[in-house]
Design a protein around this motif. Structure first.
Motif, PDB file in Angstrom:
ATOM      1  N   UNK A   1       2.675  -8.705   9.712  1.00  0.00           N
ATOM      2  CA  UNK A   1       2.379 -10.098   9.991  1.00  0.00           C
ATOM      3  C   UNK A   1       0.914 -10.470   9.889  1.00  0.00           C
ATOM      4  N   UNK A   2       0.068  -9.490   9.678  1.00  0.00           N
ATOM      5  CA  UNK A   2      -1.346  -9.808   9.536  1.00  0.00           C
ATOM      6  C   UNK A   2      -1.619 -10.540   8.235  1.00  0.00           C
ATOM      7  N   UNK A   3      -2.831 -11.048   8.108  1.00  0.00           N
ATOM      8  CA  UNK A   3      -3.196 -11.753   6.885  1.00  0.00           C
ATOM      9  C   UNK A   3      -4.470 -12.537   7.078  1.00  0.00           C
ATOM     10  N   UNK A   4      -4.718 -13.423   6.125  1.00  0.00           N
ATOM     11  CA  UNK A   4      -5.915 -14.254   6.153  1.00  0.00           C
ATOM     12  C   UNK A   4      -5.524 -15.695   6.423  1.00  0.00           C
ATOM     13  N   UNK A   5      -6.207 -16.302   7.377  1.00  0.00           N
ATOM     14  CA  UNK A   5      -5.946 -17.693   7.719  1.00  0.00           C
ATOM     15  C   UNK A   5      -7.266 -18.400   7.955  1.00  0.00           C
ATOM     16  N   UNK A   6      -7.217 -19.704   7.910  1.00  0.00           N
ATOM     17  CA  UNK A   6      -8.397 -20.493   8.231  1.00  0.00           C
ATOM     18  C   UNK A   6      -8.478 -20.691   9.737  1.00  0.00           C
ATOM     19  N   UNK A   7      -9.685 -20.947  10.186  1.00  0.00           N
ATOM     20  CA  UNK A   7      -9.885 -21.214  11.609  1.00  0.00           C
ATOM     21  C   UNK A   7      -8.972 -22.355  12.050  1.00  0.00           C
ATOM     22  N   UNK A   8      -8.366 -22.163  13.221  1.00  0.00           N
ATOM     23  CA  UNK A   8      -7.412 -23.137  13.726  1.00  0.00           C
ATOM     24  C   UNK A   8      -5.980 -22.822  13.353  1.00  0.00           C
ATOM     25  N   UNK A   9      -5.795 -21.875  12.450  1.00  0.00           N
ATOM     26  CA  UNK A   9      -4.457 -21.526  11.996  1.00  0.00           C
ATOM     27  C   UNK A   9      -3.725 -20.602  12.951  1.00  0.00           C
ATOM     28  N   UNK A  10      -2.532 -20.182  12.527  1.00  0.00           N
ATOM     29  CA  UNK A  10      -1.669 -19.365  13.375  1.00  0.00           C
ATOM     30  C   UNK A  10      -1.104 -18.179  12.602  1.00  0.00           C
ATOM     31  N   UNK A  11      -0.799 -17.131  13.323  1.00  0.00           N
ATOM     32  CA  UNK A  11      -0.124 -15.962  12.772  1.00  0.00           C
ATOM     33  C   UNK A  11       0.794 -15.399  13.841  1.00  0.00           C
ATOM     34  N   UNK A  12       1.852 -14.727  13.396  1.00  0.00           N
ATOM     35  CA  UNK A  12       2.717 -13.998  14.320  1.00  0.00           C
ATOM     36  C   UNK A  12       2.751 -12.545  13.875  1.00  0.00           C
ATOM     37  N   UNK A  13       2.285 -11.667  14.738  1.00  0.00           N
ATOM     38  CA  UNK A  13       2.331 -10.242  14.470  1.00  0.00           C
ATOM     39  C   UNK A  13       3.599  -9.655  15.082  1.00  0.00           C
ATOM     40  N   UNK A  14       4.153  -8.682  14.387  1.00  0.00           N
ATOM     41  CA  UNK A  14       5.325  -7.974  14.899  1.00  0.00           C
ATOM     42  C   UNK A  14       5.036  -6.483  14.914  1.00  0.00           C
ATOM     43  N   UNK A  15       5.630  -5.811  15.851  1.00  0.00           N
ATOM     44  CA  UNK A  15       5.516  -4.355  15.945  1.00  0.00           C
ATOM     45  C   UNK A  15       6.918  -3.817  16.204  1.00  0.00           C
ATOM     46  N   UNK A  16       7.443  -3.141  15.212  1.00  0.00           N
ATOM     47  CA  UNK A  16       8.777  -2.562  15.346  1.00  0.00           C
ATOM     48  C   UNK A  16       8.648  -1.091  15.679  1.00  0.00           C
ATOM     49  N   UNK A  17       9.354  -0.653  16.710  1.00  0.00           N
ATOM     50  CA  UNK A  17       9.234   0.734  17.103  1.00  0.00           C
ATOM     51  C   UNK A  17      10.565   1.453  16.991  1.00  0.00           C
ATOM     52  N   UNK A  18      10.499   2.692  16.634  1.00  0.00           N
ATOM     53  CA  UNK A  18      11.683   3.520  16.471  1.00  0.00           C
ATOM     54  C   UNK A  18      11.438   4.874  17.104  1.00  0.00           C
ATOM     55  N   UNK A  19      12.513   5.582  17.346  1.00  0.00           N
ATOM     56  CA  UNK A  19      12.393   6.869  17.998  1.00  0.00           C
ATOM     57  C   UNK A  19      12.504   6.710  19.500  1.00  0.00           C
TER      58      UNK A  19
END
Length: 126
Positions: free
Chosen positions: A8-26
């Motif tokens: 979910x990471x990336x490049x955005x302009x100031x004021x923008x939004x992102x959603x990071x996800x972390x999937x875990x297994x084991x």
């Protein structure tokens, strides 16, 4: 073997939004805290947010209501919703698992020696 994979990471302009996800297994302890940290090259790791098994949350002071952490144990996924992003939020963001069972202060959860870490996802805000 526990594996955490951020996305979910990336490049955005100031004021923008992102959603990071972390999937875990084991095998991991669903009753333990999970957390997001971030790191800028040349600087120490900084705690962003944490959530215990009951989804009680705590945030770093710099968040100021802009981020939301959530976990879905049924989907084995930890989320970090980020809005009103600032250039100073630019960093590699890491999720961590198998933290403390609970916490009474940010110290308990932000300075705990988490057993499992993801590989990180870059967030760049310009």
């Amino acid at each position: 073997h526990v594996q955490l994979v951020e996305s979910g990471g990336g490049s955005v302009q100031a004021g923008g939004s992102l959603i990071l996800s972390c999937t875990f297994s084991g095998a991991t302890h669903s009753r333990r805290c999970m957390a997001w940290f971030r790191q800028v090259p040349g600087k120490g790791r900084e705690a962003v947010a944490a959530a215990d098994a009951d989804r009680r949350t705590i945030y770093g002071d710099f968040v100021e209501g802009r981020f939301t952490i959530d976990r879905d144990n049924a989907k084995n996924t930890l989320y970090l919703q980020m809005s009103s992003l600032k250039p100073e939020d630019t960093a590699v963001y890491y999720c961590a698992a198998d933290g403390p069972r609970g916490y009474n202060s940010d110290y308990d959860v932000f300075y705990y020696e988490y057993n499992y870490w993801g590989q990180g996802t870059q967030v760049t805000v310009s």
